[in-house]
Write a protein that holds these residues in place. Structure first.
Motif, PDB file in Angstrom:
ATOM      1  N   SER A   1       0.714  -1.573   0.047  1.00  0.00           N
ATOM      2  CA  SER A   1       0.069  -0.085  -0.312  1.00  0.00           C
ATOM      3  C   SER A   1       0.833   1.457   0.450  1.00  0.00           C
ATOM      4  N   THR A   2       0.502   1.895  -0.331  1.00  0.00           N
ATOM      5  CA  THR A   2       0.437   3.858  -0.455  1.00  0.00           C
ATOM      6  C   THR A   2       0.094   4.707   0.703  1.00  0.00           C
ATOM      7  N   ARG A   3       0.656   6.214   1.279  1.00  0.00           N
ATOM      8  CA  ARG A   3      -0.862   6.060   1.747  1.00  0.00           C
ATOM      9  C   ARG A   3      -1.670   7.216   1.554  1.00  0.00           C
TER      10      ARG A   3
ATOM     11  N   GLY B   1      -5.705  13.464   9.263  1.00  0.00           N
ATOM     12  CA  GLY B   1      -4.997  13.560  10.160  1.00  0.00           C
ATOM     13  C   GLY B   1      -3.843  12.785   9.610  1.00  0.00           C
ATOM     14  N   ASN B   2      -2.830  12.215  10.741  1.00  0.00           N
ATOM     15  CA  ASN B   2      -1.533  11.847  10.678  1.00  0.00           C
ATOM     16  C   ASN B   2      -1.611  10.732   9.809  1.00  0.00           C
ATOM     17  N   CYS B   3      -2.444   9.636   9.341  1.00  0.00           N
ATOM     18  CA  CYS B   3      -2.565   8.500   9.093  1.00  0.00           C
ATOM     19  C   CYS B   3      -3.355   8.520   8.125  1.00  0.00           C
TER      20      CYS B   3
ATOM     21  N   VAL C   1       4.714  10.042  -0.451  1.00  0.00           N
ATOM     22  CA  VAL C   1       3.354   8.922  -0.910  1.00  0.00           C
ATOM     23  C   VAL C   1       3.997   7.685   0.072  1.00  0.00           C
ATOM     24  N   LEU C   2       4.941   7.416   0.827  1.00  0.00           N
ATOM     25  CA  LEU C   2       5.080   6.502   2.117  1.00  0.00           C
ATOM     26  C   LEU C   2       5.275   6.714   3.157  1.00  0.00           C
ATOM     27  N   PHE C   3       4.943   6.267   3.809  1.00  0.00           N
ATOM     28  CA  PHE C   3       4.698   6.520   5.601  1.00  0.00           C
ATOM     29  C   PHE C   3       6.062   5.795   5.928  1.00  0.00           C
ATOM     30  N   SER C   4       7.262   7.274   6.994  1.00  0.00           N
ATOM     31  CA  SER C   4       8.403   7.078   6.868  1.00  0.00           C
ATOM     32  C   SER C   4       8.908   7.349   8.435  1.00  0.00           C
TER      33      SER C   4
END
Length: 277
Positions: A40-42, A49-51, A255-258
């Motif tokens: 998955s991506t964001r 919010g943050n998610c 694009v991706l959570f880090s």
């Protein structure tokens, strides 16, 4: 489509978009024709919010209703059923669960990897810089999916997963097709000397120069991609059957959570793998 920054021009991933939900898939698995899979991506979800917006992890403080809708959306995009998913609750172990049909919907505690030979069951693991490891045996029709941070890597989670597949299903390492998924690259992954000492204890001396280098500030840059590739080779998987990521989570925070970029104020990325029915 996604605007991802790739470390090289190798075609490791396809960028897919299904019903407004983007995800990454691997040509190396698509060519086998026996699995549904993705990363998955964001994007493509309803979380706020943050998610925002695609998060299906229950450990990030996200709205349960949003998680449910996101799960439905990503499952539909990849081609699996939400009720057939099974999940890890990861704690940087090398515990690998053998998933059976009765486990649908289950979340395995203190577990960082799963294997199954049950068609339709979708293995799901979670990430935000750590390394996803995918395994598909087209001969025995068995799969594995594991989470490997530096602790899992130094304890050779990839090899543990292959061994679990051998024990449970009679898999031969030389038949397995594997992938190392989007995660933090060496350029972005600074670690301290105590981490490097663990790698020096557990990896062959001749490979160490490819795994890390020391900087003037006394810290090191660690290559988890190369380390995990070495683990998979040591487990007996053939080099030509391993797809090594060229996408870094920390290089692609839009694009991706880090975790290195966002800390705890973020969602999680998810890896998915299921045998087709």
């Amino acid at each position: 489509m996604l605007g991802l920054k790739y470390k090289n021009q190798d075609r490791i991933f396809d960028e897919k978009l299904v019903n407004g939900v983007p995800y990454l898939s691997y040509p190396i698995f698509e060519s086998l024709g026996i699995v549904h899979h993705g990363f998955s991506t964001r994007f493509g979800g309803v979380s706020r919010g943050n998610c925002a917006s695609m998060n299906i992890s229950t450990t990030r403080g996200d709205d349960p209703a949003a998680i449910k809708e996101n799960t439905r959306r990503i499952a539909s995009a990849i081609g699996v059923e939400p009720e057939n998913m099974v999940f890890t609750h990861q704690t940087h172990t090398v515990n690998v669960a053998v998933v059976k049909e009765k486990d649908e919907g289950r979340r395995f505690p203190e577990t960082d990897g799963m294997v199954t030979d049950v068609p339709g069951i979708c293995l799901v693991t979670f990430y935000a810089d750590c390394v996803p490891l995918y395994f598909v045996d087209p001969v025995k029709k068995a799969i594995g999916l594991s989470h490997s941070g530096w602790r899992g890597t130094v304890r050779k989670m990839g090899k543990v997963t292959v061994e679990k597949m051998r024990e449970a299903y009679g898999c031969k390492p030389e038949d397995i097709v594997a992938a190392i998924g989007p995660s933090i690259c060496q350029d972005c992954y600074e670690v301290s000397g105590d981490v490097i000492e663990e790698f020096q204890k557990n990896f062959k001396m001749e490979i160490l120069p490819e795994l890390f280098y020391r900087k003037e500030n006394g810290k090191y840059q660690l290559n988890l991609w190369k380390a995990n590739e070495e683990v998979l080779l040591e487990a007996g998987i053939k080099k030509e059957k391993i797809a090594v990521t060229n996408v870094c989570t920390h290089c692609n925070p839009n694009v991706l959570f880090s975790h290195r970029t966002m800390g705890d104020r973020r969602g999680n990325l998810s890896a998915f793998l299921a045998l087709k029915k």
